[in-house]
Design an enzyme around this catalytic site. Sequence first.
Site, PDB file in Angstrom:
ATOM      1  N   LYS A 205     103.932   4.905 -37.544  1.00  0.00           N
ATOM      2  CA  LYS A 205     103.198   5.346 -36.351  1.00  0.00           C
ATOM      3  C   LYS A 205     104.018   5.135 -35.066  1.00  0.00           C
ATOM      4  O   LYS A 205     105.016   4.403 -35.072  1.00  0.00           O
ATOM      5  CB  LYS A 205     101.864   4.584 -36.273  1.00  0.00           C
ATOM      6  CG  LYS A 205     100.906   4.918 -37.432  1.00  0.00           C
ATOM      7  CD  LYS A 205      99.542   4.250 -37.249  1.00  0.00           C
ATOM      8  CE  LYS A 205      98.590   4.609 -38.370  1.00  0.00           C
ATOM      9  NZ  LYS A 205      97.234   4.029 -38.165  1.00  0.00           N
TER      10      LYS A 205
ATOM     11  N   TYR B  17      92.985  13.206 -39.556  1.00  0.00           N
ATOM     12  CA  TYR B  17      91.994  12.114 -39.552  1.00  0.00           C
ATOM     13  C   TYR B  17      90.552  12.640 -39.546  1.00  0.00           C
ATOM     14  O   TYR B  17      89.646  11.932 -39.091  1.00  0.00           O
ATOM     15  CB  TYR B  17      92.224  11.212 -38.340  1.00  0.00           C
ATOM     16  CG  TYR B  17      93.343  10.203 -38.530  1.00  0.00           C
ATOM     17  CD1 TYR B  17      93.268   9.218 -39.532  1.00  0.00           C
ATOM     18  CD2 TYR B  17      94.464  10.197 -37.704  1.00  0.00           C
ATOM     19  CE1 TYR B  17      94.276   8.279 -39.698  1.00  0.00           C
ATOM     20  CE2 TYR B  17      95.476   9.253 -37.873  1.00  0.00           C
ATOM     21  CZ  TYR B  17      95.368   8.295 -38.869  1.00  0.00           C
ATOM     22  OH  TYR B  17      96.368   7.348 -39.027  1.00  0.00           O
TER      23      TYR B  17
ATOM     24  N   ASN C  70      98.546   0.099 -35.440  1.00  0.00           N
ATOM     25  CA  ASN C  70      98.792  -0.814 -36.566  1.00  0.00           C
ATOM     26  C   ASN C  70      99.978  -0.396 -37.439  1.00  0.00           C
ATOM     27  O   ASN C  70     100.022  -0.668 -38.633  1.00  0.00           O
ATOM     28  CB  ASN C  70      97.504  -1.020 -37.375  1.00  0.00           C
ATOM     29  CG  ASN C  70      96.973   0.268 -37.962  1.00  0.00           C
ATOM     30  OD1 ASN C  70      97.569   1.321 -37.781  1.00  0.00           O
ATOM     31  ND2 ASN C  70      95.869   0.186 -38.668  1.00  0.00           N
TER      32      ASN C  70
ATOM     33  N   HIS D 295     100.414   4.247 -41.553  1.00  0.00           N
ATOM     34  CA  HIS D 295      99.317   4.815 -42.342  1.00  0.00           C
ATOM     35  C   HIS D 295      99.726   4.783 -43.809  1.00  0.00           C
ATOM     36  O   HIS D 295     100.912   4.910 -44.124  1.00  0.00           O
ATOM     37  CB  HIS D 295      99.067   6.277 -41.940  1.00  0.00           C
ATOM     38  CG  HIS D 295      98.181   7.002 -42.911  1.00  0.00           C
ATOM     39  ND1 HIS D 295      96.811   6.912 -42.863  1.00  0.00           N
ATOM     40  CD2 HIS D 295      98.486   7.777 -43.993  1.00  0.00           C
ATOM     41  CE1 HIS D 295      96.308   7.617 -43.869  1.00  0.00           C
ATOM     42  NE2 HIS D 295      97.299   8.150 -44.568  1.00  0.00           N
TER      43      HIS D 295
ATOM     44  N   GLU E  89      96.863  14.628 -48.238  1.00  0.00           N
ATOM     45  CA  GLU E  89      97.683  14.249 -47.086  1.00  0.00           C
ATOM     46  C   GLU E  89      99.138  14.702 -47.247  1.00  0.00           C
ATOM     47  O   GLU E  89      99.773  15.111 -46.280  1.00  0.00           O
ATOM     48  CB  GLU E  89      97.600  12.732 -46.894  1.00  0.00           C
ATOM     49  CG  GLU E  89      96.192  12.301 -46.458  1.00  0.00           C
ATOM     50  CD  GLU E  89      96.017  10.794 -46.352  1.00  0.00           C
ATOM     51  OE1 GLU E  89      96.984  10.043 -46.630  1.00  0.00           O
ATOM     52  OE2 GLU E  89      94.908  10.364 -45.983  1.00  0.00           O
TER      53      GLU E  89
HETATM   54  P1  ADP Z   1      93.528   2.528 -42.817  1.00  0.00           P
HETATM   55  O1  ADP Z   1      94.597   3.125 -41.936  1.00  0.00           O
HETATM   56  O2  ADP Z   1      93.791   1.085 -43.146  1.00  0.00           O
HETATM   57  O3  ADP Z   1      93.240   3.360 -44.049  1.00  0.00           O
HETATM   58  P2  ADP Z   1      91.068   3.608 -41.668  1.00  0.00           P
HETATM   59  O4  ADP Z   1      91.286   4.797 -42.564  1.00  0.00           O
HETATM   60  O5  ADP Z   1      89.738   2.931 -41.726  1.00  0.00           O
HETATM   61  O6  ADP Z   1      92.172   2.489 -41.931  1.00  0.00           O
HETATM   62  O7  ADP Z   1      91.310   4.023 -40.166  1.00  0.00           O
HETATM   63  C1  ADP Z   1      92.351   4.919 -39.822  1.00  0.00           C
HETATM   64  C2  ADP Z   1      93.070   4.377 -38.608  1.00  0.00           C
HETATM   65  O8  ADP Z   1      92.170   4.393 -37.484  1.00  0.00           O
HETATM   66  C3  ADP Z   1      93.541   2.928 -38.706  1.00  0.00           C
HETATM   67  O9  ADP Z   1      94.772   2.782 -39.373  1.00  0.00           O
HETATM   68  C4  ADP Z   1      93.631   2.539 -37.237  1.00  0.00           C
HETATM   69  O10 ADP Z   1      94.825   3.034 -36.636  1.00  0.00           O
HETATM   70  C5  ADP Z   1      92.443   3.279 -36.640  1.00  0.00           C
HETATM   71  N1  ADP Z   1      91.242   2.436 -36.586  1.00  0.00           N
HETATM   72  C6  ADP Z   1      90.408   2.141 -37.625  1.00  0.00           C
HETATM   73  N2  ADP Z   1      89.397   1.354 -37.230  1.00  0.00           N
HETATM   74  C7  ADP Z   1      89.575   1.153 -35.897  1.00  0.00           C
HETATM   75  C8  ADP Z   1      88.864   0.425 -34.881  1.00  0.00           C
HETATM   76  N3  ADP Z   1      87.754  -0.249 -35.167  1.00  0.00           N
HETATM   77  N4  ADP Z   1      89.380   0.432 -33.628  1.00  0.00           N
HETATM   78  C9  ADP Z   1      90.493   1.115 -33.320  1.00  0.00           C
HETATM   79  N5  ADP Z   1      91.202   1.843 -34.217  1.00  0.00           N
HETATM   80  C10 ADP Z   1      90.767   1.848 -35.486  1.00  0.00           C
HETATM   81 MG    MG Z   2      92.457   5.278 -44.164  1.00  0.00          MG
END
Ligand code: ADP
Ligand code: MG
Length: 142
Positions: free
Chosen positions: A11, A51, A114, A117, A128
């Site tokens: 990212k 997304y 974070n 992905h 994806e």
């Molecule tokens: P992952 O990436 O671990 O699969 P998710 O699919 O639940 O997590 O969410 C997609 C992305 O959205 C996350 O990687 C993160 O960048 C963002 N995200 C998820 N939950 C939150 C939140 N509560 N606040 C801010 N950003 C979030």
């Molecule tokens: Mg996810």
Amino acid sequence: MAVERTLGIIKPNALNDDVLGKVITHYEKAGLKIAAMKMTHLTKEKAEGFYIEHKERPFFGGLVNFMTSAPCVLVVIEGDNAVLRNREIMGDTNPADADEGTIRKLYAKSMQANAIHGSDSQTSAEREIAFFFEKGEIFTRF
Ligand code: ADP
Ligand code: MG
């Protein structure tokens, strides 16, 4: 175990922090091979489409803004049990909950920024990968 493919995105925050090479090294050390890779600057349309499952979530707008704020690197990762293995080395979505030594523990800035992905299932991985790559751009590494 079966050889699988999964999608990773390094990212914008990880590229801005110059840890692209370090993230790739995590994949390689875990026995996961890079089967395809490209750098892109996501458009709003592409980030929203990627997304789409999170469209109704309160963080969706911020997530799309973040993902379109700077370039990112798309990777197809191949290996035994790659979907689950990749999720293990990534660490929890929230870096505060991520295990020591995981990519997110080391390189995430926040829950949104974070660092990476990773597809959450084989079904997601197929969608994806096809969302970003043509078949001819992906190389079998095993
Ligand atoms: P992952 O990436 O671990 O699969 P998710 O699919 O639940 O997590 O969410 C997609 C992305 O959205 C996350 O990687 C993160 O960048 C963002 N995200 C998820 N939950 C939150 C939140 N509560 N606040 C801010 N950003 C979030
Ligand atoms: Mg996810």
